[in-house]
Scaffold this motif. Sequence first.
Motif, PDB file in Angstrom:
ATOM      1  N   THR A  19      13.517  61.800  -5.420  1.00  0.00           N
ATOM      2  CA  THR A  19      14.457  60.653  -6.119  1.00  0.00           C
ATOM      3  C   THR A  19      15.568  59.895  -5.411  1.00  0.00           C
ATOM      4  N   CYS A  23      14.929  56.486  -3.717  1.00  0.00           N
ATOM      5  CA  CYS A  23      15.474  55.228  -4.149  1.00  0.00           C
ATOM      6  C   CYS A  23      16.734  54.537  -3.526  1.00  0.00           C
ATOM      7  N   ALA A  66       9.949  53.038  -4.741  1.00  0.00           N
ATOM      8  CA  ALA A  66      10.974  53.650  -5.708  1.00  0.00           C
ATOM      9  C   ALA A  66      10.310  54.318  -7.114  1.00  0.00           C
TER      10      ALA A  66
END
Length: 95
Positions: A19, A23, A66
């Motif tokens: 993550t 991102c 993402a």
Amino acid sequence: MDSTTMIAIVSIFTAGITTGVGCLGPAFGEGRAVSSALASLAQQPDAAATITRTLFVGLAMIESTAIYCFVVSMILIFANPFWGHVTAVAAAGGQ
């Protein structure tokens, strides 16, 4: 530490890294795309419709990266494919 706990720790750590990195890259890419689009709009205001449409398509493509990373991290946390294997090995006595 048993193998089930180790799989849980590694899965949570991997989900966090996925993550975080997944991102961070798209965030920088989106910032750079918007910056370039604003510079293009400043130079050619009459092409605003074309530039804006292309910008939004590009932002959607960047954002999908993402979203894919987020989906992978949710799979690692909530629907981990390794749990079945670890529990089967633990039930067989660790062979």
